[in-house]
Design an enzyme around this catalytic site. Sequence first.
Site, PDB file in Angstrom:
ATOM      1  N   ARG A 161     -10.207   1.039   7.972  1.00  0.00           N
ATOM      2  CA  ARG A 161      -9.820  -0.341   8.278  1.00  0.00           C
ATOM      3  C   ARG A 161     -10.933  -1.094   8.970  1.00  0.00           C
ATOM      4  O   ARG A 161     -10.769  -2.267   9.277  1.00  0.00           O
ATOM      5  CB  ARG A 161      -8.629  -0.305   9.250  1.00  0.00           C
ATOM      6  CG  ARG A 161      -7.291  -0.477   8.591  1.00  0.00           C
ATOM      7  CD  ARG A 161      -6.268  -0.229   9.677  1.00  0.00           C
ATOM      8  NE  ARG A 161      -5.120  -1.047   9.533  1.00  0.00           N
ATOM      9  CZ  ARG A 161      -3.988  -0.617   8.963  1.00  0.00           C
ATOM     10  NH1 ARG A 161      -3.897   0.578   8.454  1.00  0.00           N
ATOM     11  NH2 ARG A 161      -2.954  -1.419   8.896  1.00  0.00           N
ATOM     12  N   ARG A 180      -1.269  -9.089  12.845  1.00  0.00           N
ATOM     13  CA  ARG A 180      -1.789  -8.020  11.967  1.00  0.00           C
ATOM     14  C   ARG A 180      -2.578  -8.611  10.805  1.00  0.00           C
ATOM     15  O   ARG A 180      -3.600  -8.060  10.389  1.00  0.00           O
ATOM     16  CB  ARG A 180      -0.618  -7.161  11.446  1.00  0.00           C
ATOM     17  CG  ARG A 180      -0.066  -6.216  12.518  1.00  0.00           C
ATOM     18  CD  ARG A 180       1.331  -5.703  12.202  1.00  0.00           C
ATOM     19  NE  ARG A 180       1.451  -5.051  10.936  1.00  0.00           N
ATOM     20  CZ  ARG A 180       2.604  -4.914  10.266  1.00  0.00           C
ATOM     21  NH1 ARG A 180       3.735  -5.398  10.756  1.00  0.00           N
ATOM     22  NH2 ARG A 180       2.617  -4.289   9.124  1.00  0.00           N
ATOM     23  N   LYS A 230       0.833  -1.212   0.000  1.00  0.00           N
ATOM     24  CA  LYS A 230       0.000   0.000   0.000  1.00  0.00           C
ATOM     25  C   LYS A 230       0.865   1.258   0.000  1.00  0.00           C
ATOM     26  O   LYS A 230       0.658   2.161  -0.800  1.00  0.00           O
ATOM     27  CB  LYS A 230      -0.945   0.019   1.213  1.00  0.00           C
ATOM     28  CG  LYS A 230      -1.902  -1.153   1.271  1.00  0.00           C
ATOM     29  CD  LYS A 230      -2.818  -1.082   2.473  1.00  0.00           C
ATOM     30  CE  LYS A 230      -2.127  -1.194   3.808  1.00  0.00           C
ATOM     31  NZ  LYS A 230      -1.458  -2.503   4.055  1.00  0.00           N
ATOM     32  N   ARG A 247      10.921  -1.905  11.292  1.00  0.00           N
ATOM     33  CA  ARG A 247       9.763  -1.465  12.073  1.00  0.00           C
ATOM     34  C   ARG A 247       9.533  -2.416  13.235  1.00  0.00           C
ATOM     35  O   ARG A 247       9.665  -3.619  13.090  1.00  0.00           O
ATOM     36  CB  ARG A 247       8.528  -1.449  11.161  1.00  0.00           C
ATOM     37  CG  ARG A 247       7.993  -0.053  10.955  1.00  0.00           C
ATOM     38  CD  ARG A 247       6.968  -0.005   9.882  1.00  0.00           C
ATOM     39  NE  ARG A 247       5.710  -0.650  10.237  1.00  0.00           N
ATOM     40  CZ  ARG A 247       4.624  -0.615   9.475  1.00  0.00           C
ATOM     41  NH1 ARG A 247       4.654   0.052   8.339  1.00  0.00           N
ATOM     42  NH2 ARG A 247       3.514  -1.213   9.833  1.00  0.00           N
ATOM     43  N   ARG A 298      11.568  -5.960   5.138  1.00  0.00           N
ATOM     44  CA  ARG A 298      11.351  -4.514   4.969  1.00  0.00           C
ATOM     45  C   ARG A 298      12.248  -3.698   5.902  1.00  0.00           C
ATOM     46  O   ARG A 298      12.395  -4.007   7.076  1.00  0.00           O
ATOM     47  CB  ARG A 298       9.893  -4.149   5.266  1.00  0.00           C
ATOM     48  CG  ARG A 298       9.709  -2.618   5.279  1.00  0.00           C
ATOM     49  CD  ARG A 298       8.297  -2.190   5.254  1.00  0.00           C
ATOM     50  NE  ARG A 298       7.521  -2.663   6.380  1.00  0.00           N
ATOM     51  CZ  ARG A 298       6.216  -2.483   6.487  1.00  0.00           C
ATOM     52  NH1 ARG A 298       5.559  -1.849   5.544  1.00  0.00           N
ATOM     53  NH2 ARG A 298       5.559  -2.944   7.536  1.00  0.00           N
TER      54      ARG A 298
END
Length: 212
Positions: free
Chosen positions: A84, A167, A13, A156, A123
């Site tokens: 969301r 998640r 996203k 992160r 990431r």
Amino acid sequence: MRLVLVGPPGAGKGTQAGHLVKRYGLAHIATGDIFRANVQSGTELGRMASSYMAAGELVPDEVVVRMVVEALASEGFVLDGFPRTIPQALALEKELEATQRPLTAVLALTLDEEIAVKRLAGRRACSSCGRITNVELDPPRTEGTCDSCGGRLVRRDDDDEVTVRRRLEVYQESTEPLLTFYAERGLLRLVDADGSEEEVTERLVAALAGSR
Ligand code: AP5
């Protein structure tokens, strides 16, 4: 254009929002980024949001809705990570109706869960320029260092596998019902997020063909 980007963690996203922003000249409103900036600068909002984020849970609707409504000043935008939940979607609909700015489209990125887990394991974000990269799929020239500016690459806090799995569950429980919500309104465009970054961008652009 007024767009919503929805999809599981790791679907791309944030990456694709960056391309859409440049291509169509839109404002980028990313609720996760706003929360992380507040956590980093130690604001009350950041202190409140941090425990939810660290556990992979959603920040309460009323807090997020208030924050997004304040950020919605632009005529054209990409909402990344909002709404969301159904209550968030209803609040957004109400706000946009009141200001006569209906959504153009809701772009839903679809991706196999195991590919998402793999992407998030690698990431990293540059602590200096914010560029998102992936040390597994596209390793930097110098380990731990941003190819663009030389800044330090950081992981992160919520990208460890246990939190990522939570998640993904939260996405299925709370966010997937939005696909039906927006399909019923004729706004939903499903886009396959498995492919190179460029391929996915082209699919998004094709899904928006004819939209203004
Ligand atoms: P948020 O920051 O929105 O996280 P997320 O939805 O879990 O999504 P991610 O940022 O992890 O993934 P992404 O889809 O943006 O992927 P990216 O482009 O980075 O939210 C974090 C937290 O904040 C939530 O858990 C919640 O607590 C809170 N929050 C936020 N909004 C909220 C709301 N509305 N309500 C309540 N709480 C809220 O890409 C991932 C990786 O893959 C990168 O390494 C990238 O380089 C790589 N990649 C991207 N595209 C490709 C590709 N095509 N091929 C290969 N690799 C790719």
